[in-house]
Design a protein around this motif. Structure first.
Motif, PDB file in Angstrom:
ATOM      1  N   ARG A  45     -36.681 -27.370  38.247  1.00 23.82           N
ATOM      2  CA  ARG A  45     -37.157 -27.911  36.955  1.00 23.82           C
ATOM      3  C   ARG A  45     -38.889 -28.058  37.576  1.00 23.82           C
ATOM      4  O   ARG A  45     -39.627 -28.774  38.102  1.00 23.82           O
ATOM      5  CB  ARG A  45     -36.950 -30.366  37.196  1.00 23.82           C
ATOM      6  N   GLY A  46     -38.955 -26.919  36.873  1.00 22.29           N
ATOM      7  CA  GLY A  46     -40.575 -26.171  37.490  1.00 22.29           C
ATOM      8  C   GLY A  46     -40.223 -25.424  38.751  1.00 22.29           C
ATOM      9  O   GLY A  46     -40.594 -24.459  38.540  1.00 22.29           O
ATOM     10  N   ARG A  47     -39.480 -25.906  39.444  1.00 24.13           N
ATOM     11  CA  ARG A  47     -39.473 -25.324  40.999  1.00 24.13           C
ATOM     12  C   ARG A  47     -38.117 -25.743  41.454  1.00 24.13           C
ATOM     13  O   ARG A  47     -37.440 -26.810  40.704  1.00 24.13           O
ATOM     14  CB  ARG A  47     -40.167 -25.798  42.210  1.00 24.13           C
ATOM     15  N   ALA A  48     -37.141 -25.001  41.882  1.00 25.86           N
ATOM     16  CA  ALA A  48     -36.445 -24.616  42.224  1.00 25.86           C
ATOM     17  C   ALA A  48     -35.868 -26.326  43.684  1.00 25.86           C
ATOM     18  O   ALA A  48     -36.512 -26.525  44.550  1.00 25.86           O
ATOM     19  CB  ALA A  48     -35.498 -24.037  43.630  1.00 25.86           C
ATOM     20  N   PHE A  49     -35.109 -26.917  43.085  1.00 27.18           N
ATOM     21  CA  PHE A  49     -35.181 -27.951  44.267  1.00 27.18           C
ATOM     22  C   PHE A  49     -33.539 -28.288  44.557  1.00 27.18           C
ATOM     23  O   PHE A  49     -33.252 -29.368  46.099  1.00 27.18           O
ATOM     24  CB  PHE A  49     -35.156 -29.956  42.903  1.00 27.18           C
ATOM     25  N   LEU A  50     -32.482 -27.363  43.798  1.00 27.33           N
ATOM     26  CA  LEU A  50     -31.103 -27.907  44.688  1.00 27.33           C
ATOM     27  C   LEU A  50     -29.959 -26.262  44.794  1.00 27.33           C
ATOM     28  O   LEU A  50     -30.629 -25.342  43.604  1.00 27.33           O
ATOM     29  CB  LEU A  50     -30.101 -28.451  43.779  1.00 27.33           C
ATOM     30  N   GLY A  51     -30.271 -25.828  46.109  1.00 31.22           N
ATOM     31  CA  GLY A  51     -29.273 -24.635  45.881  1.00 31.22           C
ATOM     32  C   GLY A  51     -27.460 -24.602  45.713  1.00 31.22           C
ATOM     33  O   GLY A  51     -27.538 -25.941  46.589  1.00 31.22           O
ATOM     34  N   ILE A  52     -27.605 -23.390  45.427  1.00 30.63           N
ATOM     35  CA  ILE A  52     -25.133 -23.624  44.912  1.00 30.63           C
ATOM     36  C   ILE A  52     -25.170 -22.816  45.501  1.00 30.63           C
ATOM     37  O   ILE A  52     -24.465 -21.857  45.102  1.00 30.63           O
ATOM     38  CB  ILE A  52     -24.687 -24.607  44.081  1.00 30.63           C
ATOM     39  N   HIS A  53     -24.267 -22.757  46.722  1.00 25.23           N
ATOM     40  CA  HIS A  53     -23.356 -21.410  47.342  1.00 25.23           C
ATOM     41  C   HIS A  53     -21.816 -21.556  47.504  1.00 25.23           C
ATOM     42  O   HIS A  53     -21.725 -22.487  48.441  1.00 25.23           O
ATOM     43  CB  HIS A  53     -24.178 -21.558  48.588  1.00 25.23           C
ATOM     44  N   ASN A  62     -28.163 -27.227  49.144  1.00 22.35           N
ATOM     45  CA  ASN A  62     -28.718 -27.009  50.200  1.00 22.35           C
ATOM     46  C   ASN A  62     -30.416 -27.653  48.825  1.00 22.35           C
ATOM     47  O   ASN A  62     -30.556 -27.484  47.891  1.00 22.35           O
ATOM     48  CB  ASN A  62     -30.357 -25.203  49.904  1.00 22.35           C
ATOM     49  N   ILE A  63     -30.718 -29.367  50.065  1.00 21.89           N
ATOM     50  CA  ILE A  63     -31.330 -29.669  48.695  1.00 21.89           C
ATOM     51  C   ILE A  63     -33.025 -30.110  49.553  1.00 21.89           C
ATOM     52  O   ILE A  63     -32.664 -29.547  50.366  1.00 21.89           O
ATOM     53  CB  ILE A  63     -30.858 -31.101  48.843  1.00 21.89           C
ATOM     54  N   VAL A  64     -33.894 -29.502  48.539  1.00 24.62           N
ATOM     55  CA  VAL A  64     -35.218 -29.300  49.731  1.00 24.62           C
ATOM     56  C   VAL A  64     -35.738 -30.193  48.960  1.00 24.62           C
ATOM     57  O   VAL A  64     -35.781 -31.269  48.028  1.00 24.62           O
ATOM     58  CB  VAL A  64     -35.805 -28.377  48.348  1.00 24.62           C
ATOM     59  N   LEU A  65     -36.418 -31.021  50.486  1.00 21.59           N
ATOM     60  CA  LEU A  65     -37.207 -32.142  50.935  1.00 21.59           C
ATOM     61  C   LEU A  65     -38.234 -31.831  50.912  1.00 21.59           C
ATOM     62  O   LEU A  65     -38.706 -31.063  51.627  1.00 21.59           O
ATOM     63  CB  LEU A  65     -36.010 -33.272  50.773  1.00 21.59           C
ATOM     64  N   THR A  66     -38.758 -33.232  50.613  1.00 24.44           N
ATOM     65  CA  THR A  66     -40.417 -33.396  52.618  1.00 24.44           C
ATOM     66  C   THR A  66     -39.510 -34.099  53.443  1.00 24.44           C
ATOM     67  O   THR A  66     -41.217 -33.855  54.453  1.00 24.44           O
ATOM     68  CB  THR A  66     -41.047 -34.265  51.695  1.00 24.44           C
ATOM     69  N   ILE A 105     -30.695 -35.554  46.289  1.00 23.76           N
ATOM     70  CA  ILE A 105     -30.318 -34.677  44.777  1.00 23.76           C
ATOM     71  C   ILE A 105     -31.505 -35.800  43.721  1.00 23.76           C
ATOM     72  O   ILE A 105     -32.230 -34.110  43.821  1.00 23.76           O
ATOM     73  CB  ILE A 105     -28.673 -33.764  44.300  1.00 23.76           C
ATOM     74  N   ARG A 106     -31.284 -36.228  43.720  1.00 23.85           N
ATOM     75  CA  ARG A 106     -32.185 -37.136  42.703  1.00 23.85           C
ATOM     76  C   ARG A 106     -33.281 -37.254  43.290  1.00 23.85           C
ATOM     77  O   ARG A 106     -34.954 -36.736  42.753  1.00 23.85           O
ATOM     78  CB  ARG A 106     -32.297 -38.533  42.667  1.00 23.85           C
ATOM     79  N   GLU A 107     -33.693 -37.428  44.723  1.00 25.92           N
ATOM     80  CA  GLU A 107     -34.873 -37.380  45.792  1.00 25.92           C
ATOM     81  C   GLU A 107     -35.692 -36.188  45.634  1.00 25.92           C
ATOM     82  O   GLU A 107     -37.505 -35.963  45.440  1.00 25.92           O
ATOM     83  CB  GLU A 107     -34.723 -37.857  47.478  1.00 25.92           C
ATOM     84  N   GLY A 108     -35.213 -35.036  45.109  1.00 24.39           N
ATOM     85  CA  GLY A 108     -34.726 -33.260  45.382  1.00 24.39           C
ATOM     86  C   GLY A 108     -35.458 -32.963  43.912  1.00 24.39           C
ATOM     87  O   GLY A 108     -36.694 -32.711  44.048  1.00 24.39           O
ATOM     88  N   TYR A 109     -35.175 -33.660  43.157  1.00 26.18           N
ATOM     89  CA  TYR A 109     -35.811 -33.771  41.538  1.00 26.18           C
ATOM     90  C   TYR A 109     -36.625 -34.437  41.303  1.00 26.18           C
ATOM     91  O   TYR A 109     -37.386 -34.181  40.864  1.00 26.18           O
ATOM     92  CB  TYR A 109     -34.344 -34.668  40.355  1.00 26.18           C
ATOM     93  N   ASP A 110     -36.796 -35.434  42.134  1.00 24.46           N
ATOM     94  CA  ASP A 110     -38.195 -36.207  41.734  1.00 24.46           C
ATOM     95  C   ASP A 110     -39.304 -35.467  42.400  1.00 24.46           C
ATOM     96  O   ASP A 110     -40.389 -35.880  42.032  1.00 24.46           O
ATOM     97  CB  ASP A 110     -37.889 -38.124  41.930  1.00 24.46           C
ATOM     98  N   LEU A 111     -39.449 -34.854  43.662  1.00 26.54           N
ATOM     99  CA  LEU A 111     -40.114 -33.956  43.979  1.00 26.54           C
ATOM    100  C   LEU A 111     -40.922 -33.190  42.932  1.00 26.54           C
ATOM    101  O   LEU A 111     -42.252 -32.887  43.230  1.00 26.54           O
ATOM    102  CB  LEU A 111     -39.725 -33.385  45.302  1.00 26.54           C
TER     103      LEU A 111
END
Length: 113
Positions: A45-53, A62-66, A105-111
């Motif tokens: 959503r603008g940038r990737a926040f979830l990778g599915i491998h 792979n969930i991208v978080l802070t 996942i929602r946390e990554g999405y919200d970022l």
């Protein structure tokens, strides 16, 4: 032998089922775009926040978080910049797409807002 991410998902019944459940849940998040790469999918959503491998018998997400997730479910976590962590979780069963995973996942999405 399957070469693309899509072929690897569809060629493995377990991975395919997990992927379908995951996509069903992710579809509830508005504004997401699924980007298919040679070996994986990215949800952005603008940038990737979830990778599915795709993996044999499962899927690595792979969930991208802070922050680094503190859970025994986390296979590996790595700090890739000052405020970005990649948290990897292996899903071996559709039941693993549970409220805890969806919260992360929602946390990554919200970022990405």
């Amino acid at each position: 032998m399957a070469r693309t991410a899509r072929e690897r998902i569809t060629g493995d019944p377990t991975s395919s089922t997990i992927y379908e459940v995951l996509m069903e849940r992710i579809s509830a998040l508005s504004g997401c775009e699924i980007q298919e790469n040679a070996s994986s999918f990215h949800v952005a959503r603008g940038r990737a926040f979830l990778g599915i491998h795709p993996r044999r018998g499962g899927i690595l997400v792979n969930i991208v978080l802070t922050r680094q997730l503190e859970s025994p479910r986390v296979f590996r976590a790595g700090c890739v910049s000052a405020n970005r962590w990649h948290n990897e979780i292996i899903l071996l069963d559709p039941a693993a797409v549970d409220p805890e995973l969806l919260l992360w996942i929602r946390e990554g999405y919200d970022l990405t807002a």
